[in-house]
Structures are given as structure tokens and as C-alpha cells.
Design an enzyme around this catalytic site. Structure first.
Site, PDB file in Angstrom:
ATOM      1  N   GLY A  99       0.972 -11.367  -6.281  1.00  0.00           N
ATOM      2  CA  GLY A  99       1.962 -10.926  -5.352  1.00  0.00           C
ATOM      3  C   GLY A  99       1.762 -10.342  -4.000  1.00  0.00           C
ATOM      4  O   GLY A  99       0.358 -10.662  -3.745  1.00  0.00           O
ATOM      5  N   ASP A 269      -0.377 -20.106  -4.841  1.00  0.00           N
ATOM      6  CA  ASP A 269       0.322 -18.915  -4.272  1.00  0.00           C
ATOM      7  C   ASP A 269       0.484 -18.900  -2.610  1.00  0.00           C
ATOM      8  O   ASP A 269       1.019 -18.126  -1.981  1.00  0.00           O
ATOM      9  CB  ASP A 269      -0.458 -17.625  -4.813  1.00  0.00           C
ATOM     10  CG  ASP A 269      -1.899 -17.711  -4.497  1.00  0.00           C
ATOM     11  OD1 ASP A 269      -2.642 -18.515  -4.955  1.00  0.00           O
ATOM     12  OD2 ASP A 269      -2.578 -16.891  -3.587  1.00  0.00           O
TER      13      ASP A 269
HETATM   14  P1  AMP Z   1      -5.181 -14.754  -0.393  1.00  0.00           P
HETATM   15  O1  AMP Z   1      -6.307 -15.450  -0.729  1.00  0.00           O
HETATM   16  O2  AMP Z   1      -5.178 -14.058   1.109  1.00  0.00           O
HETATM   17  O3  AMP Z   1      -3.930 -15.711  -0.349  1.00  0.00           O
HETATM   18  O4  AMP Z   1      -4.784 -13.617  -1.379  1.00  0.00           O
HETATM   19  C1  AMP Z   1      -4.814 -13.932  -2.581  1.00  0.00           C
HETATM   20  C2  AMP Z   1      -4.139 -12.460  -3.232  1.00  0.00           C
HETATM   21  O5  AMP Z   1      -4.886 -11.335  -2.891  1.00  0.00           O
HETATM   22  C3  AMP Z   1      -2.490 -11.908  -2.756  1.00  0.00           C
HETATM   23  O6  AMP Z   1      -1.950 -11.661  -3.745  1.00  0.00           O
HETATM   24  C4  AMP Z   1      -3.042 -11.118  -1.576  1.00  0.00           C
HETATM   25  O7  AMP Z   1      -1.729 -10.311  -1.512  1.00  0.00           O
HETATM   26  C5  AMP Z   1      -4.228 -10.392  -2.280  1.00  0.00           C
HETATM   27  N1  AMP Z   1      -4.904  -9.645  -1.115  1.00  0.00           N
HETATM   28  C6  AMP Z   1      -5.792 -10.387  -0.380  1.00  0.00           C
HETATM   29  N2  AMP Z   1      -6.388  -9.369   0.554  1.00  0.00           N
HETATM   30  C7  AMP Z   1      -5.678  -8.131   0.282  1.00  0.00           C
HETATM   31  C8  AMP Z   1      -6.136  -6.757   0.752  1.00  0.00           C
HETATM   32  N3  AMP Z   1      -6.930  -6.524   1.617  1.00  0.00           N
HETATM   33  N4  AMP Z   1      -5.458  -5.794   0.237  1.00  0.00           N
HETATM   34  C9  AMP Z   1      -4.427  -6.161  -0.851  1.00  0.00           C
HETATM   35  N5  AMP Z   1      -4.461  -7.421  -1.445  1.00  0.00           N
HETATM   36  C10 AMP Z   1      -5.041  -8.258  -0.930  1.00  0.00           C
HETATM   37 MG    MG Z   2      -2.045 -15.825  -0.033  1.00  0.00          MG
END
Ligand code: AMP
Ligand code: MG
Length: 517
Positions: A99, A269
Site C-alpha cells: 500500500g 508493486d
Molecule cells: P518501495 O520499495 O519504495 O517501493 O516501498 C515498498 C513499500 O514500503 C511501499 O508500500 C511503500 O509505501 C513502503 N515504504 C517505503 N518507505 C516507507 C516509509 N519511509 N514510510 C512508510 N512506508 C514506506
Molecule cells: Mg514502491
């Protein structure tokens, strides 16, 4: 005043829980959530083109009302704030609910031309999907997303866009090397924009939970809003739509291969249903042509998401999407035809694109060996990809020699070692382009429309970051200006067209990037 028409929250089921705490969200596509205000927001850069598309002038965008909206300190009339629910396969394994953990929608804007755009704040505080994380983003990763999404757009690569980059005046703590040394870094927010931020994972999650009702609603909504040209009964539309997603994904990855972009985290995702480059994390640009190169330190062992594997991974991700859609598709065989469309489109587009890069008027069946040998040579001789293709246009086919290509080498010894091989290859290349019977100028001009002079080299972005962290954002503006016309030689901007300097070869941020952002 920008008009908002928030179809997603109007047409898809929302979460009944309105509190902002981490949780599993079932039976709903989104959760209402407000951004968390910040102490001292400052607009440090914005995209003129994106603002224009949204009919926003400088005065409006820099007004106190917009500054508040872009920093999460307020909302404008008509906006709706929410986060959406999706899952994903990360590094090959099902990761369950993910999400929007640090992206909060501001709603769907409709410009005067009637085009619809979702606006999102990345880094505006926690949402129900944040798990144990803070929902914030650091300046370095925000600069990277802001600059690269605009650079990609100007290169002609489908991408989400960036409207604005703000610092928050608050610190964000990150352990960049995952070595137990957390550091307080400046916090930032990017306001990003796309017709749709919907990901493969939006369909995978309800499918994995057996929630066919929600899955059907997600599919119907996505086709109605984002693919209105697809008509027919629900079964036919689903199949046609999936084929279209396959085709767009294939075109996207060909573009990445053409410009030397490595996404770095091609989890499902992070795959856009519109075939856009989405979620700029530890991405990178190929300097010396290396098929196995990955910018992502987390992926250094397996190299699942390295440069050359991107097409194969895109197909794997589409297979995961097909599996999810298969739960409600009347005809799963027809989805397989969509996957075939991925392969067909990929090879067609790859040939078209690389014929143009090498200067061929069109792709001939027997061009493959010449192209493969060039890739092998670029790799083994450590030649800069961007410089090689751009300079190849300047090689005279009547007397081909490597003068024009000399500066594309990283290593003088390798240059000497591979000189005879490269000269022999250039002879064959010269014969090949001569056989097209085109005027040199026609060929050169065509090559220069697909071989950029300026890409957002990793070390350039890092220099802009280092300076911005010292309080000087000027290099962000300089780079944004240069990447606006990546195919034109720009007098005075020569330093942005150079190969990676030696000092940057192993420097963090320049050759390897952490996921911590
Ligand atoms: P990503 O690897 O950046 O695509 O992130 C994978 C998941 O982790 C997604 O659901 C992001 O919204 C969540 N996410 C990554 N960094 C953060 C953060 N600093 N705070 C909250 N959620 C995060
Ligand atoms: Mg992402």
C-alpha cells in the site's frame, strides 16, 4: 483554479476506519488519511512543464495556499486525501499487503483540456499502510525522483511526473548503509503526478485474498477511467486490457534499454498499469555498458533487477498480473495471448529502437550479429554507453576510425587492447550504413533523436544532492534546465555530458544506491 473530480474515492469502496494507524485493510481500495503537517516547508524546485499542463502559473503555484497543499499543511478546495491499498511480489516472493506507505493522494485534477491527473505527495507522513515506517522521505531520494522523472519525460520515456520538490524543515533519520549508523537527514516531499498511479499490486492483493468482488471492481474502474477506449463485454474488455498493459510494458522496457536506465526495484508493486516508469528508488544510469550492472545494493548478490534482465523481469511481473486477473477471467488462455504480445512488441520495438540508435534506416534480419558484437565489445572494453551511441553518429563511414569514440573509453589499457576489434567492427558498421544509401546527414539526424547527449548520470544527481544538503539547490535547477533538451548539444553544458569521473566509480550514490530513502 484547478478543478478536482475524485473518481477513485467516489467509485471504489473506501475503508470505514478513518483513524491513522497501521493495519490490514480488507474489502476496500483506499483509506482516508490526511498528510501530517511540517514545520517549515520551502519550495525548492518545480517543473514548469508540469505546472503548465495543470494550468498553473508561477504565481499560483508559489502562493501560500499551494505551498500549504504541496507540503501537507493544508488542502485546496475540491482535493481529497487518501492512500490506496495494494500488495506485491518483492524480489520474487509474495509480500502481502503493502500500500501507499508514504504517498498520500491529493485527488484527481482535471485541467482545462479535460485531461485527468492524480496528484500525490510522497513523504507527507504515515498512512494505514506505513507498517513500522515513518511515511517520510529524505532530501537525497526526493531530488533523485524529482529530477529523474522530469528527465525521463523529456527523453520520451513514459513516466510519472514531478510537479514540485519541497524541503520540510524537519529531520528524517535513516540508516543509509543498514550498518547500525542512523543519521538525521533533511526531510523533503515530492508532489508527483500521473494519469494513474495504479500498480499491478492493486489487482494482486484482492486476488490473493480471494476477494473477487473487489478485484472485479478494481478492473472495471481501471478500464473505465484509464482505458476508456476499450469497449465490449466485461470478459472481452479484460482480455483486451491485459494485452494493452503487456504492450505498454514492453514499449517501456525498450525505452529503458535504449537510454541505459536501470529501475533497480522492479517489484510488482512498482509496475504501473499504464506502462509508466514509477517509484524512483535506487535506480541508476548505465555509464560503462555492463549488462549485469545494478545500482541497488540490496540486489548486488542476486542481480535480479540488473540492466539486461529488465525485459525478462517485466514479463515475469506480467505473469503475476495474469495470475491475479485469471481469478475472474472467463478465458485464461486469452491472457496467455497477452503475454505473447509482450514478447512480440518487445522484439519489434527493440529492433526499431536499436536500428535507429545504430543508424540503420530499418532493421534487417541479419543485423543481429553486428548489434550483439557491439554490445559485447562495449561491455568488455568498458565503453560509456551514452557517449558511444552519440559519437557513433560522427564516425565517417567512408573512413571509419575511432577518433570520435576515443573519449567513450574508461580505461586506456582496454582502449589499446580492443582497438583492432573496434576498428574491425566499425568497418562492418560503415558497410552496413552505406548499404542504406542514405545521405550522412539524414542518418546522423535520426541517430541524434534517439541517442541523448544528456542523461541524469548518477554522479551528477549526487553532486546536486551534496550541494543541496549544504543549502545550495542551484545545481538542481541547472540539471533540470539541461535535461529539458536531452538530444540537443547545449553550449555551456558540456560538463553535464561527460562520462563518469574516476572519483565517482565506487562512491555511494554514484555507483551504488541504498534502498533507504
Ligand atoms: P518501495 O520499495 O519504495 O517501493 O516501498 C515498498 C513499500 O514500503 C511501499 O508500500 C511503500 O509505501 C513502503 N515504504 C517505503 N518507505 C516507507 C516509509 N519511509 N514510510 C512508510 N512506508 C514506506
Ligand atoms: Mg514502491
Amino acid at each position: 483554479m484547478l478543478r478536482f473530480d475524485n473518481r477513485l474515492v467516489r467509485e471504489l469502496p473506501g475503508d470505514a476506519d478513518t483513524r491513522n494507524h497501521p493495519r490490514q485493510v480488507t474489502g476496500a481500495a483506499w483509506s482516508p488519511v490526511a498528510p501530517t503537517p511540517v514545520v517549515a516547508p520551502q519550495l525548492i524546485a518545480w517543473s514548469r512543464e508540469m505546472a503548465n499542463t495543470l494550468d498553473l502559473g508561477e504565481r499560483e503555484l508559489t502562493s501560500p495556499e499551494w505551498l500549504a497543499a504541496l507540503s501537507g499543511n493544508g488542502v485546496l478546495p475540491g482535493m481529497a486525501t487518501y492512500a490506496t491499498c495494494y500488495g506485491g511480489h518483492q524480489f520474487g516472493s509474495w509480500a502481502r499487503q503493502l500500500g501507499d506507505g508514504r504517498a498520500i493522494f491529493l485527488g484527481e485534477a482535471v485541467n482545462r483540456a479535460g485531461q485527468r491527473f492524480e496528484l500525490q505527495l510522497k513523504g507527507a507522513g504515515p498512512t494505514p499502510y506505513s507498517r513500522r515506517a515513518d511515511g517520510r522521505a529524505v532530501l537525497r531520494s526526493s531530488i533523485r525522483e524529482f529530477l529523474c522523472s522530469e528527465a525521463m519525460h523529456h527523453l520520451g520515456v513514459p513516466t510519472t511526473r514531478a510537479l514540485a520538490l519541497l524541503t520540510t524543515g524537519e529531520a528524517v533519520v535513516r540508516d543509509m548503509f543498514y550498518d547500525g549508523n542512523p543519521v538525521a537527514e533533511p526531510g523533503a516531499i515530492v508532489c508527483r503526478v500521473a494519469p494513474s498511479f495504479t500498480r499491478f499490486g492493486h489487482f494482486e492483493l484482492p486476488a490473493s485474498r480471494g476477494d473477487e468482488a473487489l478485484l472485479r471492481q478494481m478492473i472495471q474502474f481501471t478500464i473505465d477511467r484509464d482505458f476508456p477506449e476499450i469497449l465490449g463485454d466485461p470478459g472481452e474488455r479484460l482480455v483486451q486490457w491485459f494485452g494493452e498493459v503487456c504492450e505498454r510494458t514492453a514499449r517501456l522496457v525498450v525505452h529503458w534499454m535504449r537510454v541505459g536506465f536501470v529501475h533497480g526495484v522492479m517489484n510488482t508493486d512498482n509496475m504501473s498499469i499504464l506502462g509508466l516508469t514509477i517509484d524512483y528508488g535506487p535506480y541508476g544510469w548505465v555509464d560503462n555498458f555492463d549488462p549485469a550492472w545494478t545500482p541497488n545494493t540490496t540486489d548486488a548478490q542476486g542481480r535480479r533487477y540488473c540492466f539486461a534482465r529488465q525485459p525478462q523481469i517485466a514479463r515475469w511481473n506480467l505473469e503475476r498480473l495474469a495470475e491475479a486477473l485469471g481469478r475472474v477471467a472467463p478465458d485464461t488462455e486469452a491472457l496467455k495471448a497477452g503475454l505473447e504480445r509482450f514478447n512480440e512488441t518487445y522484439s519489434q520495438e527493440f529492433q526499431r529502437s536499436f536500428a535507429a540508435k545504430f543508424g540503420f534506416a530499418a532493421w534487417h534480419e541479419d543485423d543481429a550479429p553486428l548489434v550483439e558484437e557491439a554490445f559485447d565489445l562495449l561491455h568488455r572494453a568498458e565503453i560509456d554507453m551514452t557517449l558511444f551511441f552519440r559519437r557513433l553518429a560522427d564516425v565517417d563511414p567512408r573512413s571509419p576510425d575511432i577518433t570520435a569514440l576515443a573519449e567513450a573509453f574508461y580505461d586506456a589499457n582496454k582502449q589499446a587492447d580492443y582497438l583492432p576489434t573496434l576498428e574491425a567492427w566499425l568497418q562492418r558498421w560503415a558497410g552496413r550504413v552505406t548499404s542504406d544509401g542514405e545521405p550522412d546527414n539524414t542518418r546522423r539526424k535520426r541517430m541524434n533523436t534517439v541517442n541523448p547527449v544528456y542523461v541524469l548520470r548518477n554522479y551528477l544527481a549526487q553532486q546536486a544532492i551534496d550541494r543541496a544538503e549544504q543549502g545550495d539547490p542551484s545545481m538542481i535547477h541547472e540539471l533540470l534546465e539541461v535535461v529539458r533538451r536531452p538530444y540537443d548539444e547545449q553550449p555551456g553544458a558540456e560538463s553535464f555530458a561527460q562520462k563518469r569521473p574516476d572519483w565517482a566509480r565506487h562512491k555511494p550514490g554514484c555507483s551504488m544506491l541504498s534502498c533507504s530513502s
